[in-house]
Design an enzyme around this catalytic site. Structure first.
Site, mmCIF file in Angstrom:
data_model
loop_
_atom_site.group_PDB
_atom_site.id
_atom_site.type_symbol
_atom_site.label_atom_id
_atom_site.label_comp_id
_atom_site.label_asym_id
_atom_site.label_seq_id
_atom_site.Cartn_x
_atom_site.Cartn_y
_atom_site.Cartn_z
ATOM 1 C CG PHE A 31 11.838 -5.568 -30.369
ATOM 2 C CD1 PHE A 31 12.066 -6.961 -30.130
ATOM 3 C CD2 PHE A 31 12.324 -4.794 -29.220
ATOM 4 C CE1 PHE A 31 12.955 -7.595 -29.353
ATOM 5 C CE2 PHE A 31 13.423 -5.525 -28.197
ATOM 6 C CZ PHE A 31 13.514 -6.823 -28.377
ATOM 7 C CG ASP B 235 16.129 5.551 -13.309
ATOM 8 O OD1 ASP B 235 16.630 4.972 -12.340
ATOM 9 O OD2 ASP B 235 15.483 6.826 -12.962
ATOM 10 C CG HIS C 188 9.463 -7.978 -38.316
ATOM 11 N ND1 HIS C 188 9.862 -6.655 -38.700
ATOM 12 C CD2 HIS C 188 10.528 -8.931 -38.315
ATOM 13 C CE1 HIS C 188 11.281 -6.884 -38.681
ATOM 14 N NE2 HIS C 188 11.674 -8.047 -38.388
ATOM 15 C CG ASP D 147 -0.317 0.068 2.594
ATOM 16 O OD1 ASP D 147 1.079 -0.073 2.371
ATOM 17 O OD2 ASP D 147 -0.944 0.150 3.614
ATOM 18 C CD GLU E 271 3.052 -3.380 6.028
ATOM 19 O OE1 GLU E 271 2.866 -4.716 5.350
ATOM 20 O OE2 GLU E 271 3.071 -2.193 5.395
ATOM 21 C CD GLU F 236 7.416 -3.289 -28.180
ATOM 22 O OE1 GLU F 236 6.285 -2.584 -28.131
ATOM 23 O OE2 GLU F 236 7.733 -3.807 -29.462
ATOM 24 C CG ASP G 60 5.147 -5.224 -37.606
ATOM 25 O OD1 ASP G 60 5.811 -5.996 -38.448
ATOM 26 O OD2 ASP G 60 5.627 -4.287 -37.247
ATOM 27 C CB CYS H 156 8.531 -1.007 -40.101
ATOM 28 S SG CYS H 156 7.581 -2.631 -40.583
ATOM 29 C CG ASN I 160 17.906 2.595 -9.218
ATOM 30 O OD1 ASN I 160 17.314 3.291 -9.853
ATOM 31 N ND2 ASN I 160 18.896 2.739 -8.374
ATOM 32 C CG ASP J 14 11.829 9.571 -12.879
ATOM 33 O OD1 ASP J 14 12.287 8.624 -11.808
ATOM 34 O OD2 ASP J 14 11.545 10.538 -12.272
ATOM 35 C CG ASP K 207 19.367 6.072 -7.767
ATOM 36 O OD1 ASP K 207 18.446 5.882 -8.696
ATOM 37 O OD2 ASP K 207 20.160 5.438 -7.354
#
Length: 677
Positions: A417, A151, A481, A122, A126, A363, A483, A659, A149, A398, A172
């Site tokens: 991808f 980024d 592919h 949450d 706690e 992706e 797609d 593409c 971590n 981020d 960070d």
């Protein structure tokens, strides 16, 4: 949770004991009794609780209790001591005639110790959650979440934060999971006792633990605590692959110490994502001998998976490349993105070095926890001239980065991808996939020398667990592919989306209808530079082209059946788009398909606006019949079609709008840890 501990005591001696609140001391009374002992009695101060097992037969509370070989004294303390040795317990031993044979005296010091995490997910750590030492999926589950971590707080000379030697910026810490050591008791532990935090060698490859100096007992002044809480750039490293165990400070009184847990790697074939961290209280035995653990607390984290986003989620940014020859394409994309109200990021030629295939290089996905969420780009092993773009241009504060490195000999076109997609949320035979299912293209199951997506990428995708992959057959395509023959668009009814499939059958049906209505001389490719127009009649008369497209349709139908089965789709959830293919290759077993005219299924989906390759089909009453059919099919879903000229700059190079573009989208509302696995 009760932590039982066996305690040795000696008669006619005083034993100093450190007891953790919530634990239980078990004393075998017979083992510690003087020879000839037949009875015993127990006295203690009010802060100590005890019981005897097995329960003695009823006797006067003033009379000694008979001693037998199984007599256990169970001791506990309900709250922490204010000072060392402030509680007492004595055991008196008696002979046959109730004469005193000896006495064992315990001086007890109680401390509260708990290592705490956000076990109920949450966003709040706690105190002493009973489920903190295990992981359970589902909305009624438990267990803390840990982010990789990946980024970078740095924007120059950058690398992912989990590859930095230390915490370089306080900002960070928001990407790490907070773990709190809570203690209560005397100002210091008795002489020789200490707290250690420790992890296994296997887990050490996946996490690091830092702590905040602001909690150090030596940092007493308000100014020192403020400095270390808000401005220090170097939080001490506690645990890593090089340091599996380290003593941590005990802070007297009622105190908390913050630790920050950093994920180093994503779940993968050799890592299920679960991590354990232990805190132990060590007791000294004798000078020169190792301490022994008398209490251990454990917490469990699960590393957050990398999650893909389907076409039905809201776009945030659109990415395309600018090249010397794609002005028309870029113009169309700019207009579409502006009309749709999203951001457009253009990768210029000095960065892309002529590599225009933005979809194939990367992706977009994201990682999520109760305390933090950010996008993460998955870098393809294809490594074209765009290979540095995901790292150099996307990695930052981020914005995370992950890749899987494969042997060059194992990498094929199927590792681009455009061959990696994800469905919207679906329910299949009563099983929910609220984050959709990943789709990849591979060789046909009976193929002996077909191309496949490299194993390291497939293993990574399977290990994320929350978007169970589906393998489709795409090696029949020249580029290979998925797609090229499928996509998803949002819809206001049924399952909230439609699956669009390329269909030669639908194309031939359309062209035969044109021929029947007297438009057989209408031509494809009119006005296209360096392309010979061809009439509908001539296309329909080409038996070889018909045979090739019969083969293509059978390949697509094989995938159609897989998608219906694995995504729980009905035929009403699928729309067939009129698209023809042609086979290329020198030998029969090397024939593979490419789109005959711009492949309209290879589109970009921006909310209700679709950017579709302009097909340059036969014109009827001044309008392209293929565009008209496409609009008719999509407008029934409330979708608007924009046709983008990509013929020379993409189609002729075996790609289309999808593409050459990529979209970062908003995450799912659904929280992955609530998934029932």
């Amino acid at each position: 949770m009760i932590h039982p501990r066996t305690l040795r005591v000696d008669y006619d001696k005083t034993t100093k004991v450190l007891c953790v609140v919530g634990s239980e001391l078990n004393v075998n009374l017979n083992r510690s009794a003087p020879p000839g002992s037949k009875f015993f009695s127990v006295k203690c101060t009010s802060s100590v609780q005890y019981s005897i097992s097995p329960l003695p037969q009823e006797t006067s509370h003033l009379a000694p209790t008979p001693l037998n070989g199984n007599s256990l004294l169970l001791i506990s303390m309900s709250h922490a001591s204010h000072s060392e040795n402030d509680s007492k317990l004595s055991v008196w031993y008696y002979g046959e005639n109730k004469e005193v044979l000896g006495k064992a005296l315990l001086h007890l010091t109680a401390v509260e110790i708990s290592l705490d995490v956000d076990a109920d997910r949450d966003g709040v750590v706690e105190k002493n959650n009973p489920n903190k030492g295990s992981w359970k999926w589902g909305c009624n589950g438990h267990g803390a979440v840990l982010l990789v971590n990946c980024d970078s707080e740095r924007t120059y000379w950058k690398k992912p934060d989990n590859e930095q030697d230390a915490v370089s910026r306080v900002s960070d810490l928001k990407d790490m999971s907070v773990m709190v050591l809570r203690t209560r008791g005397p100002t210091k532990l008795p002489e020789g006792y200490k707290l250690t935090m420790h992890i296994s060698q296997g887990d050490a490859e996946s996490i690091r633990v830092f702590r905040s100096r602001s909690n150090d007992p030596v940092k007493n002044s308000l100014s020192e605590r403020f400095f270390y809480k808000y401005f220090v750039k170097d939080y001490p490293l506690v645990l890593s692959s090089e340091v599996l165990s380290q003593e941590v400070p005990y802070i007297g009184g009622a105190a908390e110490m913050d630790f920050y847990v950093e994920g180093l790697r994503f779940p993968d074939k050799d890592f299920d994502g679960l991590i354990s961290i232990n805190l132990s209280l060590l007791e000294p035995i004798s000078a020169g001998l190792p301490e022994t653990p008398i209490f251990t607390d454990k917490v469990v984290f699960r590393v957050a998976p990398w999650i893909m986003t389907p076409n039905t989620l809201e776009p945030v940014e659109v990415f395309v490349c600018s090249t010397s020859d794609n002005y028309q394409f870029l113009k169309g994309m700019k207009n579409l993105v502006a009309k749709s109200g999203y951001k457009l990021k253009i990768c210029h030629e000095y960065l892309n070095r002529g590599d225009r295939w933005m979809q194939d290089e990367l992706e977009f996905g994201y990682i999520d926890s109760p305390h933090q969420r950010f996008p993460v780009v998955l870098d393809s092993p294809r490594d074209g001239k765009l290979q540095d773009f995901p790292y150099n241009e996307l990695l930052g504060p981020d914005f995370g980065y992950v890749t899987r490195v494969a042997e060059r000999k194992d990498v094929s076109s199927l590792d681009s991808f455009g061959n990696l997609e994800v469905s919207p949320a679906v329910t299949v035979n009563g099983k929910n996939y609220p984050l959709g299912r990943i789709l990849i293209g591979v060789a046909f199951p009976t193929a002996t020398k077909g191309r496949n997506m490299t194993k390291v990428v497939q293993d990574f995708l399977w290990a994320q667990k929350v978007q169970e992959p589906i393998a489709l057959f795409s090696d029949w395509l020249l580029v290979g592919h998925i797609d090229e023959f499928m996509t998803f668009v949002p819809a206001p009814d049924r399952k909230g989306f439609r699956l669009l499939l390329a269909s030669p059958d639908a194309a031939y049906k359309l062209f035969r209808g044109l021929q029947r209505d007297g438009h057989g001389q209408a031509k494809l490719f009119e006005g296209v530079e360096d392309e010979d127009p061809i009439s509908v009649d001539k296309i329909l008369a080409d038996d070889s082209l018909q045979a090739e497209n019969n083969y293509v349709q059978s390949c697509i139908d094989w995938n159609r059946d897989v998608l219906k089965r694995e995504l729980g789709l009905d035929d009403e959830d699928i729309i067939d788009l009129p698209i023809l293919f042609k086979l290329e290759g020198e030998e029969e077993d090397e024939y593979r398909a490419a789109a005959y005219y711009p492949d309209m299924v290879n589109m970009i989906v921006l909310g209700k606006n679709l950017g579709i390759p302009k097909p340059f089909g036969p014109k009827v009453n001044g309008r392209c019949a293929l565009e008209a059919e496409m609009c008719s099919l999509m407008e029934g879903l409330g979708l608007s079609c924009t046709f983008i000229d990509d013929f020379a700059s993409y189609h002729k190079l075996l790609g289309e709008v999808h593409c050459g573009s990529n979209v970062r989208r908003e995450p799912f509302d659904f929280k992955w840890w609530n998934l029932e696995v």
